[in-house]
Design a protein around this motif. Structure first.
Motif, PDB file in Angstrom:
ATOM      1  N   ILE A 152       3.879  -1.864   3.945  1.00 57.95           N
ATOM      2  CA  ILE A 152       4.400  -1.406   2.631  1.00 57.95           C
ATOM      3  C   ILE A 152       3.465  -0.211   2.507  1.00 57.95           C
ATOM      4  O   ILE A 152       3.926   0.947   1.943  1.00 57.95           O
ATOM      5  CB  ILE A 152       4.466  -2.342   1.592  1.00 57.95           C
ATOM      6  CG1 ILE A 152       5.721  -3.390   1.721  1.00 57.95           C
ATOM      7  CG2 ILE A 152       4.671  -1.714   0.045  1.00 57.95           C
ATOM      8  CD1 ILE A 152       5.555  -4.421   0.635  1.00 57.95           C
ATOM      9  N   VAL A 153       2.373  -0.200   2.397  1.00 58.92           N
ATOM     10  CA  VAL A 153       1.302   0.923   2.131  1.00 58.92           C
ATOM     11  C   VAL A 153       1.524   1.996   2.778  1.00 58.92           C
ATOM     12  O   VAL A 153       1.563   3.228   2.499  1.00 58.92           O
ATOM     13  CB  VAL A 153      -0.034   0.195   2.132  1.00 58.92           C
ATOM     14  CG1 VAL A 153      -1.118   1.582   2.060  1.00 58.92           C
ATOM     15  CG2 VAL A 153      -0.474  -0.678   1.104  1.00 58.92           C
ATOM     16  N   LEU A 154       1.610   1.776   4.267  1.00 56.35           N
ATOM     17  CA  LEU A 154       1.946   2.846   5.044  1.00 56.35           C
ATOM     18  C   LEU A 154       3.322   3.824   4.748  1.00 56.35           C
ATOM     19  O   LEU A 154       3.315   4.988   4.922  1.00 56.35           O
ATOM     20  CB  LEU A 154       1.682   2.387   6.408  1.00 56.35           C
ATOM     21  CG  LEU A 154       0.323   2.136   6.791  1.00 56.35           C
ATOM     22  CD1 LEU A 154       0.199   1.474   8.335  1.00 56.35           C
ATOM     23  CD2 LEU A 154      -0.796   3.016   6.885  1.00 56.35           C
ATOM     24  N   LEU A 155       4.192   2.825   4.760  1.00 60.09           N
ATOM     25  CA  LEU A 155       5.561   3.225   4.285  1.00 60.09           C
ATOM     26  C   LEU A 155       5.588   4.176   3.091  1.00 60.09           C
ATOM     27  O   LEU A 155       6.289   5.351   3.018  1.00 60.09           O
ATOM     28  CB  LEU A 155       6.508   2.380   4.385  1.00 60.09           C
ATOM     29  CG  LEU A 155       6.891   1.732   5.825  1.00 60.09           C
ATOM     30  CD1 LEU A 155       7.822   0.637   5.581  1.00 60.09           C
ATOM     31  CD2 LEU A 155       7.553   2.561   6.732  1.00 60.09           C
ATOM     32  N   ILE A 202       3.854   7.316   3.766  1.00 60.28           N
ATOM     33  CA  ILE A 202       4.641   8.526   4.526  1.00 60.28           C
ATOM     34  C   ILE A 202       5.960   9.119   3.678  1.00 60.28           C
ATOM     35  O   ILE A 202       6.176  10.398   3.889  1.00 60.28           O
ATOM     36  CB  ILE A 202       5.155   7.856   5.639  1.00 60.28           C
ATOM     37  CG1 ILE A 202       4.032   7.385   6.770  1.00 60.28           C
ATOM     38  CG2 ILE A 202       6.352   8.571   6.342  1.00 60.28           C
ATOM     39  CD1 ILE A 202       4.402   6.550   7.703  1.00 60.28           C
ATOM     40  N   VAL A 203       6.622   8.080   2.922  1.00 61.63           N
ATOM     41  CA  VAL A 203       7.857   8.587   2.097  1.00 61.63           C
ATOM     42  C   VAL A 203       7.546   9.645   1.270  1.00 61.63           C
ATOM     43  O   VAL A 203       7.895  10.738   1.037  1.00 61.63           O
ATOM     44  CB  VAL A 203       8.403   7.290   1.358  1.00 61.63           C
ATOM     45  CG1 VAL A 203       9.360   7.791   0.346  1.00 61.63           C
ATOM     46  CG2 VAL A 203       9.148   6.462   2.583  1.00 61.63           C
ATOM     47  N   LEU A 204       6.201   9.541   0.548  1.00 66.31           N
ATOM     48  CA  LEU A 204       5.717  10.369  -0.638  1.00 66.31           C
ATOM     49  C   LEU A 204       5.367  11.720   0.089  1.00 66.31           C
ATOM     50  O   LEU A 204       5.456  12.851  -0.256  1.00 66.31           O
ATOM     51  CB  LEU A 204       4.259   9.821  -1.278  1.00 66.31           C
ATOM     52  CG  LEU A 204       4.828   8.572  -2.186  1.00 66.31           C
ATOM     53  CD1 LEU A 204       3.581   8.051  -2.712  1.00 66.31           C
ATOM     54  CD2 LEU A 204       5.962   8.874  -3.401  1.00 66.31           C
ATOM     55  N   LEU A 231      -1.765  13.798   6.850  1.00 71.48           N
ATOM     56  CA  LEU A 231      -1.368  12.400   6.286  1.00 71.48           C
ATOM     57  C   LEU A 231      -0.156  11.563   6.808  1.00 71.48           C
ATOM     58  O   LEU A 231      -0.320  10.610   7.192  1.00 71.48           O
ATOM     59  CB  LEU A 231      -0.940  12.566   4.864  1.00 71.48           C
ATOM     60  CG  LEU A 231      -1.297  11.351   3.948  1.00 71.48           C
ATOM     61  CD1 LEU A 231      -2.703  10.443   4.108  1.00 71.48           C
ATOM     62  CD2 LEU A 231      -0.986  11.654   2.407  1.00 71.48           C
ATOM     63  N   CYS A 232       0.821  12.471   7.151  1.00 68.81           N
ATOM     64  CA  CYS A 232       1.964  11.698   7.752  1.00 68.81           C
ATOM     65  C   CYS A 232       1.512  11.240   9.202  1.00 68.81           C
ATOM     66  O   CYS A 232       1.992  10.221   9.529  1.00 68.81           O
ATOM     67  CB  CYS A 232       3.185  12.735   7.814  1.00 68.81           C
ATOM     68  SG  CYS A 232       4.059  12.876   6.438  1.00 68.81           S
TER      69      CYS A 232
END
Length: 253
Positions: free
Chosen positions: A110-113, A116-118, A239-240
């Motif tokens: 969840i943290v990584l997703l 990435i989304v942000l 970051l991505c």
């Protein structure tokens, strides 16, 4: 050194890797005004679970904020920042409750997703018009608080809000700096009450405070206003890439 490793409950290799991570994250924070926690989370999650990284990120953000708060207070729109802080204060315990109820592997995912989304949303320069309203201000703060509780990356949500205002790069940077500084105090209360901020977390935060400060100093020294438009795309792309690599590593290792 052995005593420090004992206090932080880290191996020598883990300590060195995390030191490199916080220096790089500090540099990014110094010239962009955000993404310290996101950088630490995106890479440190391979060493420690998110629930242990969050209090470390709090300590590091406090170091960076103390170094940068003066410029943020001068240039930021304080009325907007306070609205975001109020919303965030409501959202943090919601995100923290969600994180503490999840298995470690699920929390990492969840943290990584979220990161990435942000990051992708900001890279795409998506402007959400409703965020420019009074309701949008408090909603942005609420979501920033929830994301802070889950991954301590509320600054990225605030960046989306500021982006919707068509603000200059300098004003955006100042708003982020001031928001992160003030919201530190409200989030600390929740971390202490939830036993997330314990002595081990404090020792880890103190151990990485100096490398972080060095990174922030270097980042501020590197900041050049005429290149400000290039900093965000570079930081978000990095970051991505880091979060994507960590995501692949955690899911397929």
């Amino acid at each position: 050194m052995d005593a420090l490793l004992t206090l932080t409950d880290l191996t020598g290799q883990e300590f060195v890797i995390l030191t490199v991570i916080v220096v790089v994250a500090g540099i990014v924070r110094g010239f962009s005004g955000f993404a310290l926690s996101a950088m630490v989370m995106a890479t440190g999650v391979l060493i420690l679970p998110p629930i242990q990284l969050i209090p470390i990120c709090w300590c590091l953000e406090m170091v960076a904020s103390l170094m940068m708060a003066r410029s943020g207070w001068r240039e930021a729109d304080r009325g907007i920042v306070m609205g975001l802080v109020i919303g965030s204060a409501v959202g943090v315990p919601i995100g923290l409750a969600l994180l503490t109820s999840l298995p470690v592997e699920t929390s990492k995912l969840i943290v990584l997703l979220v990161i990435i989304v942000l990051a992708v949303t900001q890279l795409a320069k998506i402007r959400l018009a409703f965020l420019a309203t009074r309701a949008g201000l408090y909603l942005s703060g609420l979501v920033a608080g929830i994301v802070t509780g889950v991954a301590h990356v509320g600054g990225m949500v605030v960046a989306l809000y500021v982006l919707s205002q068509d603000a200059t790069a300098a004003k955006m940077r100042a708003a982020l700096v001031l928001f992160l500084f003030i919201s530190m105090f409200t989030s600390l209360i929740y971390y202490v009450l939830a036993d997330v901020m314990d002595m081990q977390a404090v020792w880890r935060g103190l151990a990485f405070a100096l490398p972080t400060a060095a990174g922030v100093f270097i980042g501020q020294w590197l900041f050049t206003p005429r290149f400000a438009t290039y900093y965000r795309p570079f930081c978000l792309s990095l970051l991505c890439a880091l979060a994507g690599a960590a995501l692949v590593r955690t899911q397929f290792a």
